[in-house]
Design a protein around this motif. Structure first.
Motif, mmCIF file in Angstrom:
data_model
loop_
_atom_site.group_PDB
_atom_site.id
_atom_site.type_symbol
_atom_site.label_atom_id
_atom_site.label_comp_id
_atom_site.label_asym_id
_atom_site.label_seq_id
_atom_site.Cartn_x
_atom_site.Cartn_y
_atom_site.Cartn_z
ATOM 1 N N GLU A 1 0.875 -1.167 0.000
ATOM 2 C CA GLU A 1 0.000 0.000 0.000
ATOM 3 C C GLU A 1 0.912 1.216 0.000
ATOM 4 O O GLU A 1 1.633 1.444 0.961
ATOM 5 C CB GLU A 1 -0.898 -0.007 1.237
ATOM 6 N N GLU B 1 0.907 -6.683 8.476
ATOM 7 C CA GLU B 1 1.088 -5.415 7.770
ATOM 8 C C GLU B 1 2.158 -4.602 8.489
ATOM 9 O O GLU B 1 1.973 -4.208 9.638
ATOM 10 C CB GLU B 1 -0.238 -4.648 7.745
ATOM 11 N N LYS C 1 -4.831 -6.378 14.007
ATOM 12 C CA LYS C 1 -5.352 -5.774 12.788
ATOM 13 C C LYS C 1 -6.800 -5.315 12.975
ATOM 14 O O LYS C 1 -7.665 -6.074 13.360
ATOM 15 C CB LYS C 1 -5.273 -6.826 11.660
HETATM 16 MG MG MG Z 1 -5.351 -1.241 4.065
#
Ligand code: MG
Ligand code: ADP
Length: 489
Positions: free
Chosen positions: A18, A221, A272
């Motif tokens: 991202e 992430e 998350k």
């Molecule tokens: Mg995202």
């Protein structure tokens, strides 16, 4: 016994990025506050950036254009109707209590960027979406002993978020992808793409799976990796960590991680969050963005040649090597300098060599960028033409003329060369005499040459070039000497 490399060999990395691209607009996305980097803390803030009740956002159309440009450059389709949503969360540097972003209907969707990889050749990395959003302010926890301080200059600075599909398979590929994004936004002029200053920020979603299987594993992430190197370090660290967890019988939990550049280690930031937690809903203070095909077409027509197109043209039409073409096409300023040089010389290879050789060394020495170079592209082309027509030698061009051109950018190259007495003598008599003079130095070497020891030619060439003081073109000299050696045989 399973050694560590064997363990690693069993698994494959799966990465999706991202990428947040900070746009180089003058003003913010929803107000006329300056979007400039830096400035006195809280000096680029009006009621909109402060999120005061009753203030209303007003969309900056340059942001839309930038998003369309990036979408077209990355093979996306453009949603002719797209809209903004509120992403609700509480944080001190987000005074409104929500971020205006695009959730359900982003401006661009389903594109791809091509990368070159060692393992698989050219690969298309799919892009899921590109959307427009506002940046948050900055919290500073290390400026005051007791309090955290907030700077809202960055609040409302426009961002594009580009989301890739999980198509990347190594740290190297991830870095290549970012490097392509960076080149593209710089060529488009929508962002300076500077990772260290935060104009290009990237979150890396990382998971592993057993090779040759198709189901994805749970991903972690890693937030805000701020350099190409750290991106690769974070991915490599995560790969090893996740393999260890799985090999030891554990399982990977979906998590948000922080990467510590000092230690090279990732650590949990929070579990998350789910999309649900944000209570996304359509932004009531902004109309949907409605675009026409014609509007998109006009933007398409205004796009500059992009790095990969340039590279292909340099290879296919100009006959440059892949290596040179890639270097020349990596920076907009360099490629446009090159394009300007070849407007007045057709010696493309020489133009490439000059820019990637003497010009680049000069830029490295002086710290200048190529657009600050005092030598105009047309002057460099003049110099190249003088060499390729045999009027000056390459050596005197590099060692004497090019430095002189820096000192006297206003002089014509031909005048400089004449003044410096470097024009190759076209007086055939003079050259013939010089050849005789040189051959007479070593009568025994002439005999050796005639017996087949061609290497002695170098000796004669050396003497010749020394005596001609760079005024003779080596090619001509060579053929004159050979001719004399052979004809009196
Ligand atoms: Mg995202
Ligand atoms: P979210 O909205 O929760 O962030 P998305 O589906 O939008 O989730 O995915 C965000 C990013 O995570 C995308 O870049 C996507 O490619 C990547 N991603 C999704 N699944 C995986 C996976 N299993 N492994 C690695 N990356 C993944």
């Amino acid at each position: 016994m399973t050694s560590i490399p064997d363990k690693l060999y069993k698994y494959e990395l799966v990465i999706g990025l991202e990428v947040h691209i900070q746009l180089a607009t003058n003003t913010k996305i929803f107000s006329s506050d300056s979007a400039a980097f830096g400035g006195e803390p809280n000096s680029h803030v009006s009621i909109v950036s402060l999120g005061l009740p009753g203030s209303l956002p007003y969309l900056n159309s340059t942001v839309i254009d930038s998003a369309i440009k990036l979408g077209l450059a990355t093979n996306c389709s453009i949603n002719l109707e797209n809209r903004f949503d509120r992403k609700n969360y509480f944080y001190a540097d987000l005074p409104k209590g929500y971020q205006i972003t695009q959730d359900a209907l982003p401006i661009c969707k389903e594109g791809f960027i091509e990368i070159k990889t060692k393992a698989f050749g050219n690969r298309q990395i799919r892009i899921n979406r590109i959307h427009m959003e506002e940046d948050a302010g900055k919290s500073m926890h290390d400026q005051d002993l007791t309090d955290s301080l907030i700077d809202l200059n960055r609040a409302g600075v426009p961002l594009l978020e580009l989301v890739s599909e999980p198509d990347l398979r190594s740290a190297e590929e991830a870095a290549q992808f970012i490097s392509e994004v960076r080149k593209i936004v710089r060529f488009l002029g929508v962002s300076d793409g500077n990772m260290e200053e935060g104009s290009l920020r990237c979150d890396a979603n990382i998971s592993i799976r057993i090779k040759n299987t198709t189901a994805y594993g749970n991903r972690c992430e890693v937030k805000n990796v701020n350099s190409m190197r750290n991106l690769q370090r974070a991915i490599t660290y995560e790969f090893n960590r996740q393999v260890d967890v799985v090999e030891n019988g554990g399982s990977i939990e979906q998590q948000t991680l922080n990467f510590d550049a000092a230690t090279g280690i990732t650590s949990p930031l929070r579990s998350k969050e789910l999309a649900n937690d944000y209570r996304y809903f359509p932004e009531p203070d902004l109309l949907p963005v409605r675009l026409t095909e014609e509007y998109i077409k006009n933007i398409q027509a205004s796009l500059p040649e992009l790095p990969q197109q340039l590279e292909k043209r340099f290879i296919n039409e100009l006959g440059l090597s892949e290596y040179d073409a890639n270097l020349l096409a990596s920076e907009k300023e360099i490629s446009s300098y090159f394009n300007n040089v070849i407007k007045t010389t057709s010696d493309y290879k020489a133009a490439a060599n000059w820019i990637l050789g003497p010009v680049r060394s000069l830029l490295n020495e002086t710290g200048l960028s190529i657009s600050q170079l005092s030598t105009k592209p047309s002057s460099l082309a003049d110099l190249i033409n003088l060499i390729s027509t045999g009027k000056i030698s390459f050596t005197s061009a590099v060692q004497q003329v090019f430095p002189a051109m820096q000192k006297h950018p206003d002089h014509k190259v031909i005048d400089l060369v004449t003044e410096m007495n470097l024009l190759i003598s076209v007086d055939q008599n003079e050259l013939d005499n010089l050849v005789d003079e040189v051959l007479n130095l070593y009568p025994d070497k002439i005999i050796e040459y005639r017996k087949g020891k061609k290497a002695v030619l170098g000796l004669f060439m050396g003497e010749f070039m020394k005596r001609s003081k760079g005024k003779a073109d080596p090619k001509t000299a060579n053929s004159l000497i050979v001719k004399k050696l052979e004809e009196t045989k």
